[in-house]
Design a protein around this motif. Structure first.
Motif, PDB file in Angstrom:
ATOM      1  N   PHE A 117      48.789  12.181  41.291  1.00 47.77           N
ATOM      2  CA  PHE A 117      49.347  12.257  39.937  1.00 47.77           C
ATOM      3  C   PHE A 117      48.310  12.434  38.835  1.00 47.77           C
ATOM      4  O   PHE A 117      48.654  12.562  37.674  1.00 47.77           O
ATOM      5  CB  PHE A 117      50.200  11.017  39.655  1.00 47.77           C
ATOM      6  CG  PHE A 117      51.467  11.000  40.459  1.00 47.77           C
ATOM      7  CD1 PHE A 117      51.602  10.134  41.529  1.00 47.77           C
ATOM      8  CD2 PHE A 117      52.507  11.871  40.173  1.00 47.77           C
ATOM      9  CE1 PHE A 117      52.765  10.115  42.285  1.00 47.77           C
ATOM     10  CE2 PHE A 117      53.668  11.872  40.934  1.00 47.77           C
ATOM     11  CZ  PHE A 117      53.809  10.985  41.999  1.00 47.77           C
ATOM     12  N   LEU A 118      47.045  12.407  39.203  1.00 42.26           N
ATOM     13  CA  LEU A 118      45.998  12.545  38.172  1.00 42.26           C
ATOM     14  C   LEU A 118      45.065  13.693  38.526  1.00 42.26           C
ATOM     15  O   LEU A 118      44.569  13.752  39.642  1.00 42.26           O
ATOM     16  CB  LEU A 118      45.166  11.261  38.081  1.00 42.26           C
ATOM     17  CG  LEU A 118      45.643  10.190  37.119  1.00 42.26           C
ATOM     18  CD1 LEU A 118      44.726   8.978  37.218  1.00 42.26           C
ATOM     19  CD2 LEU A 118      45.662  10.684  35.691  1.00 42.26           C
ATOM     20  N   PRO A 170      45.819  14.982  27.127  1.00 43.87           N
ATOM     21  CA  PRO A 170      46.814  14.098  27.779  1.00 43.87           C
ATOM     22  C   PRO A 170      47.758  14.871  28.703  1.00 43.87           C
ATOM     23  O   PRO A 170      48.108  14.398  29.780  1.00 43.87           O
ATOM     24  CB  PRO A 170      47.588  13.502  26.605  1.00 43.87           C
ATOM     25  CG  PRO A 170      46.767  13.735  25.418  1.00 43.87           C
ATOM     26  CD  PRO A 170      46.001  14.964  25.675  1.00 43.87           C
ATOM     27  N   ILE A 174      47.987  14.200  32.990  1.00 45.31           N
ATOM     28  CA  ILE A 174      49.119  13.633  33.764  1.00 45.31           C
ATOM     29  C   ILE A 174      50.238  14.654  33.926  1.00 45.31           C
ATOM     30  O   ILE A 174      51.431  14.311  33.923  1.00 45.31           O
ATOM     31  CB  ILE A 174      49.650  12.364  33.081  1.00 45.31           C
ATOM     32  CG1 ILE A 174      50.030  12.657  31.602  1.00 45.31           C
ATOM     33  CG2 ILE A 174      48.607  11.239  33.098  1.00 45.31           C
ATOM     34  CD1 ILE A 174      50.950  11.632  31.006  1.00 45.31           C
ATOM     35  N   VAL A 177      52.732  14.054  36.803  1.00 49.11           N
ATOM     36  CA  VAL A 177      53.694  12.970  36.537  1.00 49.11           C
ATOM     37  C   VAL A 177      54.817  13.466  35.626  1.00 49.11           C
ATOM     38  O   VAL A 177      55.993  13.234  35.871  1.00 49.11           O
ATOM     39  CB  VAL A 177      52.985  11.769  35.841  1.00 49.11           C
ATOM     40  CG1 VAL A 177      53.992  10.714  35.439  1.00 49.11           C
ATOM     41  CG2 VAL A 177      51.945  11.189  36.761  1.00 49.11           C
ATOM     42  N   GLU A 181      58.538  13.408  36.885  1.00 42.52           N
ATOM     43  CA  GLU A 181      59.437  12.337  36.421  1.00 42.52           C
ATOM     44  C   GLU A 181      60.098  12.603  35.074  1.00 42.52           C
ATOM     45  O   GLU A 181      61.197  12.108  34.827  1.00 42.52           O
ATOM     46  CB  GLU A 181      58.638  11.021  36.305  1.00 42.52           C
ATOM     47  CG  GLU A 181      57.942  10.599  37.591  1.00 42.52           C
ATOM     48  CD  GLU A 181      58.893  10.157  38.677  1.00 42.52           C
ATOM     49  OE1 GLU A 181      59.983   9.622  38.353  1.00 42.52           O
ATOM     50  OE2 GLU A 181      58.578  10.354  39.852  1.00 42.52           O
ATOM     51  N   PHE A 182      59.410  13.322  34.198  1.00 42.29           N
ATOM     52  CA  PHE A 182      59.950  13.538  32.841  1.00 42.29           C
ATOM     53  C   PHE A 182      59.904  15.032  32.519  1.00 42.29           C
ATOM     54  O   PHE A 182      59.121  15.502  31.699  1.00 42.29           O
ATOM     55  CB  PHE A 182      59.119  12.777  31.798  1.00 42.29           C
ATOM     56  CG  PHE A 182      58.985  11.311  32.090  1.00 42.29           C
ATOM     57  CD1 PHE A 182      57.843  10.819  32.716  1.00 42.29           C
ATOM     58  CD2 PHE A 182      60.003  10.421  31.755  1.00 42.29           C
ATOM     59  CE1 PHE A 182      57.715   9.470  32.989  1.00 42.29           C
ATOM     60  CE2 PHE A 182      59.879   9.080  32.039  1.00 42.29           C
ATOM     61  CZ  PHE A 182      58.731   8.597  32.653  1.00 42.29           C
TER      62      PHE A 182
END
Lengths: 218, 256
Positions: A117-118, A170, A174, A177, A181-182
């Motif tokens: 995820f990173l 930023p 991520i 992620v 998820e979003f």
């Protein structure tokens, strides 16, 4: 909507590449000539990316971006920004910035599962690039070049790099992620990232157009 | 894990916004500061240039007048002296009374003309002013350097220190050369100048806290060569010492 943004970015990259080649002979410094080559490489990479996507070769496209395009981007930008700055030991600084990025790149490649995820290599690369750019801006602001900042390529190039690499830090850190998820937030931030990317290439174009021979050269 | 990354992204975003705002403010402040500094440097350079132009003009005028004075003395003066001699010779010849009186008058006019010519020649050649206050000249030069606001200059001199005009000019040229080198090459922040009279000698000490240079490597420098030549021409002894990182100093001694 998605396609409009993609083509807008391609257009901005094309214009930057075209203008840089147009001003090839006018540029006295070899750094700006290599910068023209870099912009052309980025534009051709984007075109390659579009072609592979159209041919549904997404894996090849992703591998090209992850293992060739982005690493080369960071390596060139480190070298370029160090050339524009007022360092005395340029090779040493270049190696000091490049080494951590290469280590993180190797770690991420071989421990992909751990860093799912990173984007560790991107974070490290971006961080060092931002440090170099901020140092370059500091050198620029403390010299007499600041009086003619409107005609100095260093100003526009540094602002362009800051806008994109700092503004989207930023997001790219991520990204996995956000998209996993979003998705809605990820998409909105993606639009912002594309706009910042376009602004960066606009700044690069302006750096060639506004460069006056009488001003202090990079 | 997910929450950590979200927090990380939020913190990063906040920091980025602050960095951008701070960057813009810093840029504006630095630009204004640099502009003011540049304008004051420009004014100081213009003033310096103007003063140098005035000085050069005055010097040229003085030299021209001195030349004219010399020409008058050597050219016209010689001829009048000759005419005076001939007129005196004629006075001893057997002339009529009327002619005798006229010859005396001619001789008097010629002698008066000679006296006036000599006075004029002396005034133009400025022969009365043999000596000049070198302390005042030093103060003028040092004020010029201080006006640049690049380097601090500490001067210890002696008031009303009169020396020969020509020697004073040569010493001023040495001082100007040293200060110019200190500002241009040494990147110094302080200069120390001491001018005093010791045992019938003029003693001049100049030093700076700049980066110094290798004397052996710089023996062919035109500036240093000029300084040595000027010192020799006025019969002064001069020593320059310098070490890298320890500044440069000059010691000059001129018997008066």
């Amino acid at each position: 909507m998605y396609n409009y943004f993609v083509y807008l970015l391609l257009f901005c990259e094309g214009v930057a590449s075209f203008v840089s080649l147009l001003y090839w002979k006018k540029n006295k410094g070899y750094e700006m000539k290599y910068f023209s080559i870099y912009l052309t490489f980025i534009f051709l990479s984007e075109v390659f990316g579009h072609i592979t996507q159209k041919l549904l070769l997404n894996n090849i496209n992703q591998m090209y971006i992850d293992y060739i395009a982005i690493p080369l981007e960071f390596v060139f930008l480190y070298w370029f920004i160090i050339q524009l700055s007022q360092y005395t030991r340029k090779t040493k600084i270049f190696l000091m910035a490049l080494f951590p990025y290469l280590i993180s790149f190797i770690i991420e490649t071989f421990f992909k599962a751990t860093f799912e995820f990173l984007n560790i290599s991107y974070i490290v690369g971006n961080l060092f690039l931002l440090i170099l750019v901020l140092k370059c801006i500091n050198d620029f602001m403390t010299s007499n070049n600041i009086l003619q900042f409107m005609y100095s390529p260093i100003f526009y190039i540094c602002i362009g790099i800051l806008l994109f690499y700092l503004g989207t830090f930023p997001y790219y850190a991520i990204k996995n992620v956000l998209w996993a998820e979003f998705k809605t937030i990820g998409l909105k931030y993606w639009y912002i990232a594309i706009v910042l990317n376009c602004l960066m290439y606009c700044m690069f174009t302006i750096s060639f157009l506004c460069y006056k021979q009488k001003s202090i050269s990079p | 894990m997910l929450q950590t990354e979200i927090y990380l992204a939020l913190i990063l975003s906040t920091c980025i916004v602050f960095i951008f705002i701070a960057g813009i403010v810093l840029f504006i402040l630095q630009y204004r500061k640099r502009k003011i500094q540049y304008q004051s440097e420009k004014k100081a350079m213009e003033l310096l240039h103007l003063n140098e132009m005035k000085e050069a003009t005055l010097q040229m005028q003085q030299l021209t007048m001195q030349d004219i004075g010399r020409e008058i003395h050597d050219g016209v003066g010689q001829r009048l002296t000759l005419a005076s001699i001939y007129s005196k010779q004629l006075l001893h010849k057997n002339l009529s009374e009327e002619n005798q009186l006229k010859m005396e008058e001619i001789s008097n006019i010629i002698n008066e003309s000679l006296v006036q010519l000599r006075l004029l020649s002396r005034e133009l050649a400025n022969e009365q002013e043999h000596s000049i206050d070198i302390d005042e000249l030093f103060v003028v030069e040092i004020e010029k350097v201080k006006a640049l606001a690049v380097c601090d200059v500490e001067f210890t001199g002696e008031k009303e220190f009169f020396i020969d005009n020509k020697k004073a000019m040569f010493i001023i040229r040495i001082l100007q050369e040293f200060m110019q080198n200190s500002l241009k090459y040494a990147e110094c922040t302080q200069m120390f100048i001491s001018l005093k009279k010791e045992n019938d000698c003029l003693v001049l000490n100049l030093s700076d806290n700049g980066k110094g240079f290798d004397l052996q490597a710089s023996t062919k420098g035109i500036g240093l060569h000029n300084m040595k030549r000027r010192a020799e021409m006025i019969g002064a002894s001069m020593e320059i010492s310098s070490s890298i990182g320890l500044g440069t100093s000059l010691h000059l001694q001129l018997p008066l």
